[in-house]
Design a protein around this motif. Structure first.
Motif, short mmCIF file in Angstrom:
data_model
loop_
_atom_site.label_atom_id
_atom_site.label_comp_id
_atom_site.label_asym_id
_atom_site.label_seq_id
_atom_site.Cartn_x
_atom_site.Cartn_y
_atom_site.Cartn_z
N ILE A 25 -25.11 -74.28 -10.60
CA ILE A 25 -24.15 -73.63 -11.53
C ILE A 25 -22.84 -74.35 -11.33
O ILE A 25 -22.20 -75.02 -12.22
CB ILE A 25 -23.98 -72.17 -11.40
CG1 ILE A 25 -24.94 -71.40 -11.78
CG2 ILE A 25 -23.06 -71.84 -12.72
CD1 ILE A 25 -26.10 -71.55 -12.79
N GLU A 26 -22.37 -74.76 -10.05
CA GLU A 26 -21.37 -75.32 -9.79
C GLU A 26 -21.46 -76.78 -10.12
O GLU A 26 -20.43 -77.28 -10.76
CB GLU A 26 -21.12 -75.28 -8.23
CG GLU A 26 -20.60 -74.25 -7.73
CD GLU A 26 -20.24 -73.95 -6.34
OE1 GLU A 26 -20.83 -75.00 -5.62
OE2 GLU A 26 -20.18 -72.96 -5.53
N VAL A 27 -22.71 -77.52 -10.13
CA VAL A 27 -22.60 -78.73 -10.31
C VAL A 27 -22.62 -79.08 -11.89
O VAL A 27 -22.06 -79.92 -12.54
CB VAL A 27 -23.86 -79.60 -9.89
CG1 VAL A 27 -24.06 -80.90 -10.50
CG2 VAL A 27 -23.96 -79.63 -8.52
N ILE A 28 -23.05 -78.37 -12.71
CA ILE A 28 -23.11 -78.06 -14.22
C ILE A 28 -21.79 -77.91 -14.49
O ILE A 28 -21.32 -78.55 -15.51
CB ILE A 28 -24.03 -76.78 -14.68
CG1 ILE A 28 -25.75 -77.18 -14.49
CG2 ILE A 28 -23.94 -76.73 -16.19
CD1 ILE A 28 -26.60 -76.04 -14.75
N ALA A 29 -21.05 -76.83 -14.04
CA ALA A 29 -19.41 -76.52 -14.38
C ALA A 29 -18.75 -77.99 -13.94
O ALA A 29 -17.89 -78.17 -14.87
CB ALA A 29 -18.85 -75.57 -13.71
N GLY A 30 -19.06 -78.54 -12.90
CA GLY A 30 -18.35 -79.61 -12.71
C GLY A 30 -18.32 -80.97 -13.64
O GLY A 30 -17.54 -81.44 -14.14
N LYS A 57 -21.56 -83.40 -3.98
CA LYS A 57 -20.38 -82.53 -3.38
C LYS A 57 -18.92 -82.85 -4.37
O LYS A 57 -18.21 -81.73 -4.55
CB LYS A 57 -19.91 -83.22 -1.93
CG LYS A 57 -20.97 -82.59 -0.92
CD LYS A 57 -20.37 -83.14 0.58
CE LYS A 57 -21.50 -82.91 1.41
NZ LYS A 57 -21.20 -83.25 2.94
N ASN A 58 -18.78 -84.34 -4.73
CA ASN A 58 -17.69 -84.11 -5.69
C ASN A 58 -17.84 -83.46 -7.02
O ASN A 58 -16.87 -82.80 -7.75
CB ASN A 58 -17.33 -85.71 -5.87
CG ASN A 58 -16.90 -86.34 -4.76
OD1 ASN A 58 -16.05 -85.94 -3.80
ND2 ASN A 58 -16.98 -87.74 -4.84
N LEU A 59 -19.09 -83.27 -7.46
CA LEU A 59 -19.24 -82.54 -8.83
C LEU A 59 -18.87 -81.01 -8.65
O LEU A 59 -18.63 -80.54 -9.44
CB LEU A 59 -20.58 -82.82 -9.30
CG LEU A 59 -20.83 -84.27 -9.66
CD1 LEU A 59 -22.41 -84.32 -10.10
CD2 LEU A 59 -20.12 -84.63 -10.69
N SER A 60 -19.37 -80.57 -7.51
CA SER A 60 -18.89 -79.09 -7.20
C SER A 60 -17.53 -78.65 -6.50
O SER A 60 -17.27 -77.65 -6.50
CB SER A 60 -20.10 -78.47 -6.46
OG SER A 60 -20.00 -78.93 -5.10
#
Length: 137
Positions: A25-30, A57-60
């Motif tokens: 979910i964090e990666v999708i949101a990022g 890591k940067n995406l989240s």
């Protein structure tokens, strides 16, 4: 808001259960956040530069999620590009994050909180006040 570190059983099927880890979910949101025009980067992360978008890591970074059985709440911390209307950028982030998470996971996004932590100036672009101060020195 703390990140839920365990994947919860999202759905049970005849074949077993489906689990979506909060990191997903964090990666999708990022990704949904950096797609919005006027976003220079995530707070504490990158500021421009496509190469830095490639690492997970940067995406989240700058994203916190709270995931339940059927709902998710998201906080994103961003850096905006100077000269853009912050309320418009924040609204677009909210729409894009909600749409992306709901489409990809089937979870209902109950809130998307946008935190503006900094303003990024393009090279050679400074506010008039700063230029005046630099000339005086």
């Amino acid at each position: 808001m703390e990140t839920n570190t365990l994947a919860v059983d999202y759905e049970r099927t005849e074949m077993g259960s489906i689990q979506i880890a909060p990191e997903v979910i964090e990666v999708i949101a990022g990704l949904a956040t950096v797609e919005v025009s006027g976003v220079a980067g995530m707070s504490g992360g990158f500021a421009g530069g496509i190469a830095e978008l490639l690492g997970r890591k940067n995406l989240s970074k700058g994203v916190k999620v709270d995931v339940g059985q059927r709902e998710a709440a998201v906080d994103v911390s961003i850096i905006v590009e100077y000269g853009n209307r912050i309320p418009e950028i924040a609204s677009e982030i909210q729409r894009n994050v909600k749409r992306s998470i709901e489409m990809m996971t089937g979870l209902t996004v109950v809130e998307v909180n946008v935190h503006i932590h900094d303003v990024h100036f393009k090279t050679g672009e400074k506010p008039e006040e700063e230029e005046t101060l630099l000339r005086v020195k």
